[in-house]
Design a protein around this motif. Structure first.
Motif, PDB file in Angstrom:
ATOM      1  N   SER A   1       0.837  -1.200   0.000  1.00 26.56           N
ATOM      2  CA  SER A   1       0.000   0.000   0.000  1.00 26.56           C
ATOM      3  C   SER A   1       0.869   1.246   0.000  1.00 26.56           C
ATOM      4  O   SER A   1       2.074   1.191   0.258  1.00 26.56           O
ATOM      5  CB  SER A   1      -0.905   0.008   1.238  1.00 26.56           C
ATOM      6  OG  SER A   1      -0.124   0.218   2.412  1.00 26.56           O
TER       7      SER A   1
ATOM      8  N   ASP B   1       0.828   3.579   2.207  1.00 30.62           N
ATOM      9  CA  ASP B   1       1.334   3.776   3.565  1.00 30.62           C
ATOM     10  C   ASP B   1       2.520   2.862   3.854  1.00 30.62           C
ATOM     11  O   ASP B   1       3.473   3.260   4.537  1.00 30.62           O
ATOM     12  CB  ASP B   1       0.228   3.510   4.582  1.00 30.62           C
ATOM     13  CG  ASP B   1      -0.816   4.622   4.606  1.00 30.62           C
ATOM     14  OD1 ASP B   1      -0.511   5.725   4.109  1.00 30.62           O
ATOM     15  OD2 ASP B   1      -1.922   4.381   5.116  1.00 30.62           O
ATOM     16  N   GLU B   2       2.481   1.642   3.358  1.00 26.66           N
ATOM     17  CA  GLU B   2       3.596   0.705   3.587  1.00 26.66           C
ATOM     18  C   GLU B   2       4.841   1.154   2.833  1.00 26.66           C
ATOM     19  O   GLU B   2       5.962   1.088   3.364  1.00 26.66           O
ATOM     20  CB  GLU B   2       3.176  -0.703   3.162  1.00 26.66           C
ATOM     21  CG  GLU B   2       2.139  -1.309   4.103  1.00 26.66           C
ATOM     22  CD  GLU B   2       1.297  -2.395   3.480  1.00 26.66           C
ATOM     23  OE1 GLU B   2       0.440  -2.960   4.194  1.00 26.66           O
ATOM     24  OE2 GLU B   2       1.462  -2.680   2.260  1.00 26.66           O
TER      25      GLU B   2
ATOM     26  N   GLY C   1       5.438   4.235   2.097  1.00 27.92           N
ATOM     27  CA  GLY C   1       5.870   5.427   2.825  1.00 27.92           C
ATOM     28  C   GLY C   1       6.652   5.071   4.076  1.00 27.92           C
ATOM     29  O   GLY C   1       7.644   5.730   4.420  1.00 27.92           O
ATOM     30  N   PHE C   2       6.227   4.040   4.771  1.00 27.28           N
ATOM     31  CA  PHE C   2       6.957   3.553   5.941  1.00 27.28           C
ATOM     32  C   PHE C   2       8.381   3.175   5.547  1.00 27.28           C
ATOM     33  O   PHE C   2       9.354   3.534   6.234  1.00 27.28           O
ATOM     34  CB  PHE C   2       6.220   2.345   6.523  1.00 27.28           C
ATOM     35  CG  PHE C   2       7.035   1.518   7.482  1.00 27.28           C
ATOM     36  CD1 PHE C   2       7.321   1.974   8.758  1.00 27.28           C
ATOM     37  CD2 PHE C   2       7.516   0.266   7.098  1.00 27.28           C
ATOM     38  CE1 PHE C   2       8.066   1.204   9.648  1.00 27.28           C
ATOM     39  CE2 PHE C   2       8.267  -0.508   7.975  1.00 27.28           C
ATOM     40  CZ  PHE C   2       8.538  -0.037   9.251  1.00 27.28           C
TER      41      PHE C   2
ATOM     42  N   ASP D   1      10.375   6.436   4.687  1.00 31.60           N
ATOM     43  CA  ASP D   1      10.683   7.206   5.894  1.00 31.60           C
ATOM     44  C   ASP D   1      11.792   6.549   6.693  1.00 31.60           C
ATOM     45  O   ASP D   1      12.703   7.219   7.195  1.00 31.60           O
ATOM     46  CB  ASP D   1       9.431   7.351   6.768  1.00 31.60           C
ATOM     47  CG  ASP D   1       8.397   8.284   6.164  1.00 31.60           C
ATOM     48  OD1 ASP D   1       8.763   9.063   5.261  1.00 31.60           O
ATOM     49  OD2 ASP D   1       7.227   8.215   6.591  1.00 31.60           O
TER      50      ASP D   1
ATOM     51  N   GLN E   1       4.925   3.495  16.593  1.00 31.10           N
ATOM     52  CA  GLN E   1       3.939   3.608  15.513  1.00 31.10           C
ATOM     53  C   GLN E   1       4.343   2.739  14.319  1.00 31.10           C
ATOM     54  O   GLN E   1       5.484   2.313  14.199  1.00 31.10           O
ATOM     55  CB  GLN E   1       3.815   5.074  15.074  1.00 31.10           C
ATOM     56  CG  GLN E   1       3.484   6.033  16.213  1.00 31.10           C
ATOM     57  CD  GLN E   1       2.148   5.737  16.847  1.00 31.10           C
ATOM     58  OE1 GLN E   1       1.094   5.955  16.247  1.00 31.10           O
ATOM     59  NE2 GLN E   1       2.167   5.211  18.070  1.00 31.10           N
ATOM     60  N   ALA E   2       3.377   2.505  13.443  1.00 34.36           N
ATOM     61  CA  ALA E   2       3.600   1.819  12.150  1.00 34.36           C
ATOM     62  C   ALA E   2       3.957   0.346  12.293  1.00 34.36           C
ATOM     63  O   ALA E   2       4.406  -0.269  11.328  1.00 34.36           O
ATOM     64  CB  ALA E   2       4.663   2.547  11.326  1.00 34.36           C
TER      65      ALA E   2
ATOM     66  N   HIS F   1       2.444  -1.778   9.653  1.00 38.81           N
ATOM     67  CA  HIS F   1       3.091  -1.811   8.339  1.00 38.81           C
ATOM     68  C   HIS F   1       4.227  -2.827   8.325  1.00 38.81           C
ATOM     69  O   HIS F   1       4.428  -3.553   7.347  1.00 38.81           O
ATOM     70  CB  HIS F   1       3.623  -0.429   7.963  1.00 38.81           C
ATOM     71  CG  HIS F   1       2.564   0.621   7.887  1.00 38.81           C
ATOM     72  ND1 HIS F   1       1.283   0.354   7.479  1.00 38.81           N
ATOM     73  CD2 HIS F   1       2.598   1.956   8.177  1.00 38.81           C
ATOM     74  CE1 HIS F   1       0.555   1.463   7.507  1.00 38.81           C
ATOM     75  NE2 HIS F   1       1.333   2.448   7.932  1.00 38.81           N
TER      76      HIS F   1
END
Length: 555
Positions: free
Chosen positions: A32, A34-35, A37-38, A41, A157-158, A161
């Motif tokens: 995804s 978000d994944e 993006g993880f 980052d 957090q995360a 993911h």
């Protein structure tokens, strides 16, 4: 003796990065936004921030709705130069949350009893038990800010993911990065096999979501196993649907359904249990349904299920159950038409009296049998090991969905019926080689070339060259063939229960010997192997050992 391997202090970070990079290189299109993006980052962080995040993600923090909780002042890692700066950087990118919105019940467990005692408005003795202290403080309705003002609380957090990355690499959420450590320490050597994108287990995002849904349901069930029949039945109804015809997912869902249905049986919710068993494609679902039917007084339905199993058993254990349970049920109903008592094989048996010793009874028996020839303690290692050497390349063949990552001892379907079905043609062609000299040649070639590499069938330390030479020389190829066929028919069940000893008499040939010490009895899987030996004229016996009496008499 080789010097012990010393891993760098941040070996865990290298392994974590290797995991992320492996998944991104093969599954980026299935992740995804978000994944991804993880990943971006984390990759952009300085090394100290990366180290701190992996440390916290790998630790068991205090669970909360905001994420695993840690007290920043309690954190200390020698390899992290400036921990406060690393934490601040992680907060900035959203991988840590500082002082999240928590209720006081989530905060209290982070502090020691000595730290909490002064907060009580009523005097309490030092000997007060922690649960009682927490109850007093909860009754006082202490504002969370009272504790959070003293020092920062960090919430990881995360993690969700990272679960996706772990699932894509390992194929499950139970494993961790230990496999890398075992490799780095030299404790395991792994076979090389292709990990091309088209052969990897996950081919769609739907598959990933369904597996994640399964693990979420598993956690929910384990946490709420005592929640009651209605809650369990409702959770079973919400399990993900296997729309991708994923064999691994189906096996997992069936195992969870069986666990749920068994709990419903314990709660006497038999109708609900039966409904869940009906959704299972694997044993022991039909067995449990037959038992439920008989328990509810419907013996005919139970017998019908037993006949259904016997007509097309999914494994040997299921067939044995149906034969035995069906006969007992029909006998109780006084209607034995079509049912016969299961035959019980009685193997040739000898009893010997030996002096009691600290040594295990199998080795004592082996020493006693040396008078007849060359005797080896092999238990399950010899036939499994030779089989593993003979089919080595098939075990590690690039079958679609069999391998998730580079550190597997076995393909993912090894302990399932799919192991044979997915490689049927390869196995049948290989078994044809038992008719000529290629059998022994292949075994020796793999023994030399693969020595020390992990294989689920081969216990290297138990497979010596002299033993292997005797076995390949003395055991007829016809016997190897029937032994291998039984192993293949249910490799999980049949890898165990083989006799303890193999005797190579001075007069030639060989004999398998199952040893039983005083008070010990044959297990069911051992009885089944012995009956199989009898059907195929494989020489065998049971040797019962008794302790010699003071008068020295021997039977």
């Amino acid at each position: 003796m080789s010097a012990p391997v010393e891993l760098p202090s941040d070996y865990y970070l290298a392994n974590f990065l290797a995991l992320l990079d492996f998944v991104m290189s093969r599954y980026e299109d299935l992740l995804s936004a978000d994944e991804r993006g993880f990943y971006a980052d984390f990759r952009a962080l300085d090394v100290d921030s990366q180290r701190l995040y992996v440390r916290l993600l790998s630790r068991k923090g205090r669970p909360s709705a905001a994420g695993a909780l840690f007290r920043q002042r309690k954190l200390a890692y020698a390899e992290i130069g400036d921990l406060s700066a690393a934490a601040e950087r992680l907060v900035q990118v959203g991988l840590l949350l500082r002082n999240p919105d928590l209720v006081i019940a989530e905060i209290l467990p982070l502090f020691s009893k000595a730290e909490l005692l002064p907060l009580s408005e009523i005097p309490l003795p030092q000997s007060v038990k922690r649960p009682a202290l927490e109850q007093v403080l909860l009754a006082q309705d202490i504002p969370p800010a009272t504790l959070l003002a003293a020092e920062p609380i960090l919430a990881v957090q995360a993690a969700v993911h990272f679960d996706t990355f772990k699932l894509c690499l390992f194929g499950n959420l139970n494993q961790d990065l230990t496999d890398w450590v075992l490799r780095d320490l030299g404790l395991y050597r792994y076979e090389h096999y292709p990990l091309d994108r088209e052969n990897l287990p996950f081919q769609s995002r739907a598959q990933i979501e369904q597996h994640l849904g399964y693990y979420a349901a598993l956690v929910h069930f384990e946490e709420d196993i005592e929640a009651g029949a209605d809650a369990i039945a409702a959770l079973a109804a919400q399990l993900p649907v296997n729309t991708q015809q994923d064999a691994t997912l189906q096996r997992r869902l069936d195992r969870l359904r069986v666990a749920m249905a068994r709990q419903l049986e314990r709660l006497d919710a038999l109708d609900a249990a039966d409904q869940i068993y009906r959704a299972c494609a694997h044993p022991p679902a039909r067995e449990r349904r037959a038992r439920i039917a008989v328990k509810r007084g419907d013996s005919q339905a139970g017998l019908a299920l037993c006949r259904e199993i016997l007509a097309e058993p999914l494994d040997e254990a299921e067939a044995i159950f149906a034969e035995s349970f069906g006969y007992r049920t029909a006998k109780r109903e006084k209607n034995l038409h079509g049912w016969e008592a299961p035959a019980r094989y009685r193997p040739p048996t000898e009893t010997v009296a030996l002096p009691a010793a600290q040594e295990c009874v199998e080795l004592l028996a082996a020493a006693w049998l040396q008078q007849l020839g060359d005797c080896h303690y092999v238990e399950n290692t010899l036939f499994n090991g030779v089989f593993g050497l003979f089919i080595w390349d098939i075990v590690f063949a690039p079958v679609a969905g069999a391998f998730f990552h580079p550190f597997q001892i076995a393909p993912g379907d090894f302990r399932t019926p799919d192991f044979y079905r997915a490689r049927r043609d390869m196995f049948e062609q290989r078994l044809g080689e038992l008719a000529d000299e290629r059998f022994a040649e292949r075994v020796w070639r793999n023994f030399d070339a693969k020595y020390g590499i992990a294989n689920p069938l081969v216990a290297w330390e138990a497979l010596s060259e002299p033993l292997l030479r005797l076995a390949l020389t003395r055991i007829p190829t016809a016997h190897w063939l029937v032994l291998f066929r039984r192993l293949l028919s249910d490799i999980t069940s049949h890898r165990s229960g083989l006799p303890d000893l193999i005797l190579f008499p001075e007069t030639g040939g060989y004999e398998l010997v199952e040893v039983k010490g005083p008070g010990d009895r044959l297990q069911q899987n051992q009885q089944r192997w012995l009956a199989y030996f009898a059907r195929h004229r494989i020489p065998h016996r049971v040797l019962h050992v008794e302790w010699q009496q003071n008068d020295g008499n021997q039977t």
